[in-house]
Design a protein around this motif. Structure first.
Motif, short mmCIF file in Angstrom:
data_model
loop_
_atom_site.label_atom_id
_atom_site.label_comp_id
_atom_site.label_asym_id
_atom_site.label_seq_id
_atom_site.Cartn_x
_atom_site.Cartn_y
_atom_site.Cartn_z
N UNK A 207 3.81 -37.39 -0.22
CA UNK A 207 3.76 -35.95 -0.52
C UNK A 207 4.57 -35.59 -1.78
N UNK A 208 5.68 -36.29 -2.00
CA UNK A 208 6.48 -36.01 -3.19
C UNK A 208 5.72 -36.45 -4.44
N UNK A 209 5.09 -37.61 -4.40
CA UNK A 209 4.30 -38.06 -5.55
C UNK A 209 3.13 -37.11 -5.80
N UNK A 210 2.49 -36.66 -4.75
CA UNK A 210 1.39 -35.70 -4.89
C UNK A 210 1.88 -34.42 -5.55
N UNK A 211 3.08 -33.97 -5.17
CA UNK A 211 3.65 -32.75 -5.74
C UNK A 211 3.97 -32.95 -7.21
N UNK B 176 14.21 -30.94 -9.99
CA UNK B 176 14.64 -29.89 -9.06
C UNK B 176 13.45 -29.03 -8.64
N UNK B 177 12.54 -28.74 -9.57
CA UNK B 177 11.36 -27.94 -9.23
C UNK B 177 10.43 -28.67 -8.27
N UNK B 178 10.37 -29.99 -8.40
CA UNK B 178 9.58 -30.80 -7.46
C UNK B 178 10.19 -30.68 -6.06
N UNK C 261 17.15 -37.15 -4.30
CA UNK C 261 17.14 -38.62 -4.42
C UNK C 261 15.76 -39.19 -4.16
N UNK C 262 15.04 -38.60 -3.22
CA UNK C 262 13.68 -39.05 -2.92
C UNK C 262 12.73 -38.71 -4.07
N UNK D 28 10.22 -42.71 -10.13
CA UNK D 28 10.35 -44.08 -10.64
C UNK D 28 9.13 -44.90 -10.25
N UNK D 29 8.67 -44.75 -9.03
CA UNK D 29 7.48 -45.48 -8.57
C UNK D 29 6.25 -45.09 -9.38
#
Length: 103
Positions: A4-8, A25-27, A41-42, A48-49
Motif C-alpha cells: 500500500x505504501x508503494x502504491x501511494x 512525509x506526504x506519503x 521508516x516504512x 528504496x525498494x
C-alpha cells in the motif's frame, strides 16, 4: 507485488509534472493521517525498494543518490531518462564534517 505504501508513492507521483518530486512525509500522511510519524521508516524502506526496481529515484539536494547509501532528508521522484542506474562509480557525499578535531 506492491505494498500500500508503494502504491501511494506511485499514485502521488503519477499526476506530477516530469522532474517534480514528493516529500516522504506526504506519503506517510496519505497512508496513515493520524499516525503518519510512525510509518516514516516504512515509507523510506518502500521508496528504496521502488528505487532498486528502477521505478523511482531517491533525491538529496535535488540530485539522484544511491538508494543503498543515502542518509538524511530525501525526496522521491519518478525516474527520468538519463538518471543513473548504477552508483558504483559515483563519489560518496561530502563527509568533511566527520573529521575529529583535537581539543
Amino acid at each position: 507485488m506492491t505494498s500500500p505504501i508503494q502504491d501511494t508513492i506511485l499514485s502521488l507521483l503519477a499526476p506530477l509534472a516530469e522532474g517534480k518530486s514528493i516529500d516522504p512525509m506526504n506519503v506517510a500522511k496519505a497512508v496513515q493521517p493520524e499516525r503518519w510519524q510512525q510509518i516514516l521508516g516504512h515509507v523510506r524502506t518502500n521508496a528504496i525498494e521502488l528505487a532498486r526496481e528502477g521505478k523511482v529515484v531517491i533525491l538529496r539536494h535535488n540530485k539522484p543518490v544511491n538508494p543503498e547509501k543515502f542518509r538524511g532528508v530525501y525526496r522521491i521522484r519518478t525516474r527520468l531518462e538519463g538518471d543513473p542506474t548504477s552508483f558504483e562509480d559515483t563519489v560518496v557525499e561530502d563527509e568533511a564534517g566527520d573529521d575529529a578535531t583535537e581539543a
